[in-house]
Design a protein around this motif. Structure first.
Motif: not given
Length: 149
Positions: A24-36
């Motif tokens: 999940i964190f790999k997919i969310a790597a380009h998100f910003s803030g706590r979403r990442r």
């Protein structure tokens, strides 16, 4: 792993949880803030992003089909043949090119597309398709109908 008590063994979730979260964190790597960084927030954001990606693939397919149809129609207008007559003539000749290939030919290979449109015109005249009376017989195309005459 060494566990000092049986309770610690039960509480340990092992490597499975690490790799599940890592995915999940790999997919969310380009998100910003706590979403990442925060797993409970990241998983919601990732699920939402994957839903949008699925919808986007379908929209892209429909957009490409509209673009291909526009390009084929423009090529047919350039060579003075109607789209339906063009498609019918190609199908009568057993030329099975899909929309993507025809659109690419119309844009990047205009001489090849002109040859296909001339062939389609000639076949529509041979088979007396509706609307074919307004076409002149192309001189550079030989079809079965011309050989019979």
């Amino acid at each position: 792993m060494v566990f000092t008590t049986a309770m610690m063994l039960v509480r340990s979730r092992g490597p499975d949880e690490f790799w599940r979260k890592r995915k999940i964190f790999k997919i969310a790597a380009h998100f910003s803030g706590r979403r990442r960084n925060c797993y409970s927030i990241a998983i919601k954001a990732v699920h939402r992003a994957l839903q949008f990606a699925t919808i986007g693939r379908a929209l892209r397919k429909s957009d490409m089909i509209v673009l291909w149809n526009t390009r084929i129609r423009a090529g047919c207008e350039e060579h003075g043949i109607e789209l339906n007559t063009f498609k019918e003539g190609l199908s009568r000749c057993d030329i099975q090119l899909n929309k993507k290939v025809l659109a690419d030919l119309a844009i990047w290979e205009p001489s090849t597309f002109k040859a296909l449109s001339d062939l389609s015109k000639s076949v529509s005249i041979d088979y007396e398709l509706p609307g074919s009376e307004k076409y002149n017989v192309p001189t550079n195309v030989v079809t079965r109908g011309l050989l019979k005459k």
